[in-house]
Design a protein around this motif. Structure first.
Motif, PDB file in Angstrom:
ATOM      1  N   SER A 143       0.825  -1.206   0.000  1.00  0.00           N
ATOM      2  CA  SER A 143       0.000   0.000   0.000  1.00  0.00           C
ATOM      3  C   SER A 143       0.861   1.259   0.000  1.00  0.00           C
ATOM      4  O   SER A 143       1.801   1.398   0.777  1.00  0.00           O
ATOM      5  N   GLY A 144       0.520   2.184  -0.900  1.00  0.00           N
ATOM      6  CA  GLY A 144       1.217   3.463  -0.946  1.00  0.00           C
ATOM      7  C   GLY A 144       2.528   3.449  -1.682  1.00  0.00           C
ATOM      8  O   GLY A 144       3.250   4.448  -1.686  1.00  0.00           O
ATOM      9  N   VAL A 145       2.848   2.336  -2.329  1.00  0.00           N
ATOM     10  CA  VAL A 145       4.107   2.213  -3.068  1.00  0.00           C
ATOM     11  C   VAL A 145       3.760   1.828  -4.506  1.00  0.00           C
ATOM     12  O   VAL A 145       3.105   0.818  -4.747  1.00  0.00           O
ATOM     13  N   ILE A 146       4.196   2.632  -5.466  1.00  0.00           N
ATOM     14  CA  ILE A 146       3.811   2.410  -6.864  1.00  0.00           C
ATOM     15  C   ILE A 146       4.949   1.801  -7.676  1.00  0.00           C
ATOM     16  O   ILE A 146       6.114   1.830  -7.275  1.00  0.00           O
ATOM     17  N   VAL A 147       4.568   1.273  -8.836  1.00  0.00           N
ATOM     18  CA  VAL A 147       5.519   0.776  -9.830  1.00  0.00           C
ATOM     19  C   VAL A 147       5.660   1.844 -10.907  1.00  0.00           C
ATOM     20  O   VAL A 147       4.665   2.286 -11.491  1.00  0.00           O
ATOM     21  N   PHE A 148       6.887   2.276 -11.160  1.00  0.00           N
ATOM     22  CA  PHE A 148       7.151   3.183 -12.272  1.00  0.00           C
ATOM     23  C   PHE A 148       7.264   2.343 -13.542  1.00  0.00           C
ATOM     24  O   PHE A 148       8.208   1.556 -13.688  1.00  0.00           O
ATOM     25  N   ARG A 149       6.320   2.480 -14.446  1.00  0.00           N
ATOM     26  CA  ARG A 149       6.433   1.789 -15.721  1.00  0.00           C
ATOM     27  C   ARG A 149       7.420   2.556 -16.607  1.00  0.00           C
ATOM     28  O   ARG A 149       7.834   3.684 -16.265  1.00  0.00           O
ATOM     29  N   PRO A 150       7.873   1.975 -17.715  1.00  0.00           N
ATOM     30  CA  PRO A 150       8.967   2.596 -18.473  1.00  0.00           C
ATOM     31  C   PRO A 150       8.773   4.056 -18.832  1.00  0.00           C
ATOM     32  O   PRO A 150       9.717   4.849 -18.739  1.00  0.00           O
ATOM     33  N   SER A 151       7.569   4.447 -19.232  1.00  0.00           N
ATOM     34  CA  SER A 151       7.389   5.845 -19.653  1.00  0.00           C
ATOM     35  C   SER A 151       7.529   6.817 -18.491  1.00  0.00           C
ATOM     36  O   SER A 151       8.070   7.919 -18.654  1.00  0.00           O
ATOM     37  N   SER A 152       7.069   6.441 -17.293  1.00  0.00           N
ATOM     38  CA  SER A 152       7.209   7.344 -16.141  1.00  0.00           C
ATOM     39  C   SER A 152       8.639   7.344 -15.615  1.00  0.00           C
ATOM     40  O   SER A 152       9.156   8.394 -15.198  1.00  0.00           O
ATOM     41  N   TYR A 153       9.299   6.182 -15.657  1.00  0.00           N
ATOM     42  CA  TYR A 153      10.686   6.183 -15.191  1.00  0.00           C
ATOM     43  C   TYR A 153      11.572   6.963 -16.168  1.00  0.00           C
ATOM     44  O   TYR A 153      12.549   7.603 -15.750  1.00  0.00           O
ATOM     45  N   GLN A 190      23.335  12.861  -3.614  1.00  0.00           N
ATOM     46  CA  GLN A 190      23.054  11.477  -3.989  1.00  0.00           C
ATOM     47  C   GLN A 190      21.631  11.370  -4.512  1.00  0.00           C
ATOM     48  O   GLN A 190      20.724  12.070  -4.073  1.00  0.00           O
ATOM     49  N   TRP A 191      21.473  10.492  -5.513  1.00  0.00           N
ATOM     50  CA  TRP A 191      20.162  10.168  -6.073  1.00  0.00           C
ATOM     51  C   TRP A 191      19.744   8.838  -5.473  1.00  0.00           C
ATOM     52  O   TRP A 191      20.454   7.837  -5.613  1.00  0.00           O
ATOM     53  N   ASN A 192      18.608   8.813  -4.791  1.00  0.00           N
ATOM     54  CA  ASN A 192      18.234   7.584  -4.097  1.00  0.00           C
ATOM     55  C   ASN A 192      16.728   7.498  -3.880  1.00  0.00           C
ATOM     56  O   ASN A 192      15.959   8.313  -4.387  1.00  0.00           O
ATOM     57  N   ASN A 193      16.333   6.495  -3.113  1.00  0.00           N
ATOM     58  CA  ASN A 193      14.944   6.352  -2.692  1.00  0.00           C
ATOM     59  C   ASN A 193      14.871   6.528  -1.182  1.00  0.00           C
ATOM     60  O   ASN A 193      15.838   6.260  -0.465  1.00  0.00           O
ATOM     61  N   VAL A 194      13.730   7.017  -0.705  1.00  0.00           N
ATOM     62  CA  VAL A 194      13.509   7.120   0.736  1.00  0.00           C
ATOM     63  C   VAL A 194      12.132   6.565   1.060  1.00  0.00           C
ATOM     64  O   VAL A 194      11.250   6.477   0.196  1.00  0.00           O
ATOM     65  N   VAL A 195      11.946   6.217   2.320  1.00  0.00           N
ATOM     66  CA  VAL A 195      10.686   5.636   2.790  1.00  0.00           C
ATOM     67  C   VAL A 195      10.161   6.473   3.950  1.00  0.00           C
ATOM     68  O   VAL A 195      10.880   6.719   4.920  1.00  0.00           O
ATOM     69  N   ARG A 196       8.908   6.920   3.823  1.00  0.00           N
ATOM     70  CA  ARG A 196       8.228   7.639   4.903  1.00  0.00           C
ATOM     71  C   ARG A 196       6.808   7.073   5.016  1.00  0.00           C
ATOM     72  O   ARG A 196       6.033   7.177   4.084  1.00  0.00           O
ATOM     73  N   TRP A 197       6.481   6.520   6.190  1.00  0.00           N
ATOM     74  CA  TRP A 197       5.348   5.610   6.287  1.00  0.00           C
ATOM     75  C   TRP A 197       4.117   6.150   7.015  1.00  0.00           C
ATOM     76  O   TRP A 197       3.113   5.468   7.115  1.00  0.00           O
ATOM     77  N   GLU A 251       7.165   5.414  -0.602  1.00  0.00           N
ATOM     78  CA  GLU A 251       8.542   5.356  -1.108  1.00  0.00           C
ATOM     79  C   GLU A 251       8.600   6.281  -2.318  1.00  0.00           C
ATOM     80  O   GLU A 251       7.719   6.240  -3.169  1.00  0.00           O
ATOM     81  N   PHE A 252       9.607   7.139  -2.362  1.00  0.00           N
ATOM     82  CA  PHE A 252       9.754   8.006  -3.527  1.00  0.00           C
ATOM     83  C   PHE A 252      11.228   8.187  -3.850  1.00  0.00           C
ATOM     84  O   PHE A 252      12.115   7.825  -3.067  1.00  0.00           O
ATOM     85  N   LEU A 253      11.479   8.722  -5.035  1.00  0.00           N
ATOM     86  CA  LEU A 253      12.845   8.952  -5.511  1.00  0.00           C
ATOM     87  C   LEU A 253      13.123  10.448  -5.470  1.00  0.00           C
ATOM     88  O   LEU A 253      12.220  11.260  -5.697  1.00  0.00           O
ATOM     89  N   TRP A 254      14.382  10.800  -5.197  1.00  0.00           N
ATOM     90  CA  TRP A 254      14.749  12.215  -5.130  1.00  0.00           C
ATOM     91  C   TRP A 254      16.251  12.372  -5.202  1.00  0.00           C
ATOM     92  O   TRP A 254      16.991  11.376  -5.288  1.00  0.00           O
ATOM     93  N   ASN A 255      16.677  13.633  -5.173  1.00  0.00           N
ATOM     94  CA  ASN A 255      18.088  13.916  -4.925  1.00  0.00           C
ATOM     95  C   ASN A 255      18.210  14.442  -3.503  1.00  0.00           C
ATOM     96  O   ASN A 255      17.290  15.062  -2.964  1.00  0.00           O
ATOM     97  N   GLU A 256      19.335  14.160  -2.884  1.00  0.00           N
ATOM     98  CA  GLU A 256      19.677  14.746  -1.585  1.00  0.00           C
ATOM     99  C   GLU A 256      21.005  15.460  -1.729  1.00  0.00           C
ATOM    100  O   GLU A 256      22.048  14.819  -1.865  1.00  0.00           O
ATOM    101  N   GLY A 257      20.967  16.782  -1.710  1.00  0.00           N
ATOM    102  CA  GLY A 257      22.199  17.543  -1.690  1.00  0.00           C
ATOM    103  C   GLY A 257      22.576  17.855  -0.260  1.00  0.00           C
ATOM    104  O   GLY A 257      21.736  18.307   0.524  1.00  0.00           O
ATOM    105  N   HIS A 258      23.824  17.599   0.102  1.00  0.00           N
ATOM    106  CA  HIS A 258      24.310  17.853   1.465  1.00  0.00           C
ATOM    107  C   HIS A 258      25.677  18.520   1.362  1.00  0.00           C
ATOM    108  O   HIS A 258      26.654  17.894   0.934  1.00  0.00           O
ATOM    109  N   THR A 259      25.734  19.787   1.738  1.00  0.00           N
ATOM    110  CA  THR A 259      26.953  20.559   1.550  1.00  0.00           C
ATOM    111  C   THR A 259      27.451  21.141   2.866  1.00  0.00           C
ATOM    112  O   THR A 259      26.667  21.389   3.796  1.00  0.00           O
ATOM    113  N   ALA A 260      28.755  21.350   2.936  1.00  0.00           N
ATOM    114  CA  ALA A 260      29.384  21.891   4.147  1.00  0.00           C
ATOM    115  C   ALA A 260      30.378  22.978   3.743  1.00  0.00           C
ATOM    116  O   ALA A 260      31.150  22.806   2.793  1.00  0.00           O
TER     117      ALA A 260
END
Length: 486
Positions: A41-51, A143-150, A163-172
């Motif tokens: 529940s709440g987690v989708i499949v990206f088919r080729p056109s959406s990915y 980093q480009w990754n997936n995260v989970v928030r439930w 679950e979604f995909l995103w970028n995480e920029g972390h700078t110092a």
């Protein structure tokens, strides 16, 4: 009823965008074969056109990151619980959404592992070892990754997924000044991608203290509008100051030999943008995908009979060869009629459809149809590439201008609270009002109108002299865009 008619009937959209936006949105994603639901529940499949869409967003953003000097890295999916507990405000903000791994096989772990809700804590453990001297700064990683928030109860594909995909920029950075200067650069990158790739427009601004990211000193966002007049947050940027560097002991020796804590930022764009793109551009016929994001930019549909099939198909391939720099697909399948194919590719949002039959073959031309406007035109085969490239540019420009005009027409500046409540009740988009800066007033407005302070637009913070808070009547310090929000 034939198999062909059965399939066409199944894929027809029954909901209208204006009448039932939520149902229309769900139907369009499924019927166009853009996504599928998964067994979780709440987690989708990206088919080729959406990915493919996400891959192009990622690619465009990453090129700009690298030009800015931001490098890619990758950090673990699993985060020890003790790391999350190091920054109390941060974990308090995420704790309800964290998914935990407590064991493997028949063994139980001594310490729970969080499935990444965000990566500050796992990354900053490494930063504390890598950064020792001013020479190690700035450190700008993404980093480009997936995260989970439930935590949430009503997931919506792309808009709010577990679950979604995103970028995480972390700078110092060594200094606060350097860290603050990055904000304009990163938000500029996101704005450029929104406009030039997704054909979308948003409102950049600063978040209120109540709405800022957990653990940040200040948060900034590009706020978007959906077709139903509700707001939704797009890409964001957070100035974390020294909150995390002190919690994770990320310090360095400066040029004078003194120990200093680094100043940090974080920023992200996610697959939520795909949902906003679908919602804003698509119509009651199906998806409308901006040309730069379409897996197929041009579909050629040959129309033939047994006597001319061979030469029409050959002509279709010749036409395709004239457009080498574009993503072109020839649908030569005999399984469906040309009419069914027309509907299918409209549903899937292909930017341009080319029809070629006997008259096109004899005249050495093609008949084209734009997905965004439905306009039909013809062109000579020898001008195929220039004509189609030009049309794709026009499609993008049209989509962008429509979303920009929609946004601008749904920003209402008001000074009277009764007028404010009336506009919010009609889901009229952003209601821009003066505000004193008090969280108490912000909470009261939310309680009475169900409207959230989305952000304080950068371009609206002027002419505040003499303005009074929309709620309490005290001196106003900011203009805020309020809206009902996803």
């Amino acid at each position: 009823m034939s198999d062909e008619n059965e399939k066409e009937q199944v894929k027809a959209l029954t909901a209208k965008k204006k009448d039932n936006f939520s149902e229309w949105y769900t139907q369009i994603l499924i019927n166009s074969e853009f996504i599928d639901y998964s067994a979780v529940s709440g987690v989708i499949v990206f088919r080729p056109s959406s990915y493919y869409v996400w891959d192009k967003i990622r690619e465009a953003t990453d090129v700009l990151f690298k030009e800015a000097g931001i490098k890619d890295a990758y950090f673990p999916l699993f985060i020890p619980e003790r790391f999350l507990n190091k920054e109390k405000e941060h974990i308090a903000g995420f704790n309800p959404e964290v998914a935990w791994v407590t064991g493997a096989g028949n063994s139980t772990f001594d310490e729970r592992l969080a499935v990444r809700p965000t990566s500050e804590t796992i990354m900053y453990d490494s930063y504390s070892r890598w950064i020792k001297s001013w020479r190690d700064l700035p450190l700008r990683l993404n980093q480009w990754n997936n995260v989970v928030r439930w935590e949430f109860k009503h997931p919506t594909p792309f808009i709010r997924s577990r679950e979604f995909l995103w970028n995480e920029g972390h700078t110092a950075f060594a200094t606060e000044k350097e860290a603050l200067e990055e904000r304009e650069q990163v938000l500029g990158i996101y704005s450029k991608v929104l406009k030039e790739v997704l054909a979308l427009e948003g409102v950049p601004g600063k978040k209120t203290n109540k709405e800022k990211f957990a653990g940040a000193i200040a948060s900034y966002s590009i706020e978007m509008l959906m077709p139903d007049g509700w707001a939704i947050q797009g890409p964001d940027f957070h100035n974390d100051g020294q909150n995390f560097s002190k919690s994770f002991d990320i310090k360095f020796t400066d040029k004078n030999g003194n120990y200093q804590y680094v100043h940090q930022n974080t920023f992200a764009i996610s697959t939520r943008m795909i949902g906003i793109m679908v919602a804003m551009h698509s119509d009651d016929k199906g998806l409308v995908i901006p040309p730069k994001l379409a897996e197929i930019q041009v579909v050629i549909i040959p129309i033939y009979n047994d006597s001319n099939k061979e030469k029409i198909l050959k002509y279709a391939e010749e036409l395709k060869s004239k457009m080498k720099d574009l993503r072109v697909y020839v649908d030569s399948s005999d399984a469906y009629s040309p009419g069914w194919k027309f509907n299918e590719y409209e549903l899937k949002g292909i930017p341009i459809r080319l029809e070629i039959g006997q008259k096109e073959y004899e005249g050495r031309f093609a008949t084209a149809k734009r997905r965004d406007t439905g306009e039909k035109f013809t062109f000579n085969v020898d001008e195929s590439e220039s004509k189609i490239k030009g049309t794709l540019d026009k499609i993008h420009e049209n989509l962008y201008n429509k979303t920009k005009e929609f946004l601008e027409s749904h920003i209402h500046k008001v000074y009277d609270y009764e007028k404010f409540k009336d506009l919010i009740g009609k889901d009229s988009g952003f209601v821009q009002a003066p505000w004193c800066g008090s969280t108490e007033c912000e909470d009261k407005i939310a309680e009475e109108t169900k409207a959230k302070a989305t952000n304080m637009p950068f371009d609206a913070q002027h002419d505040l002299d003499g303005k009074k808070c929309i709620y309490c009547g005290k001196e106003a310090k900011y203009f805020v865009n309020f809206a009902r929000s996803y």
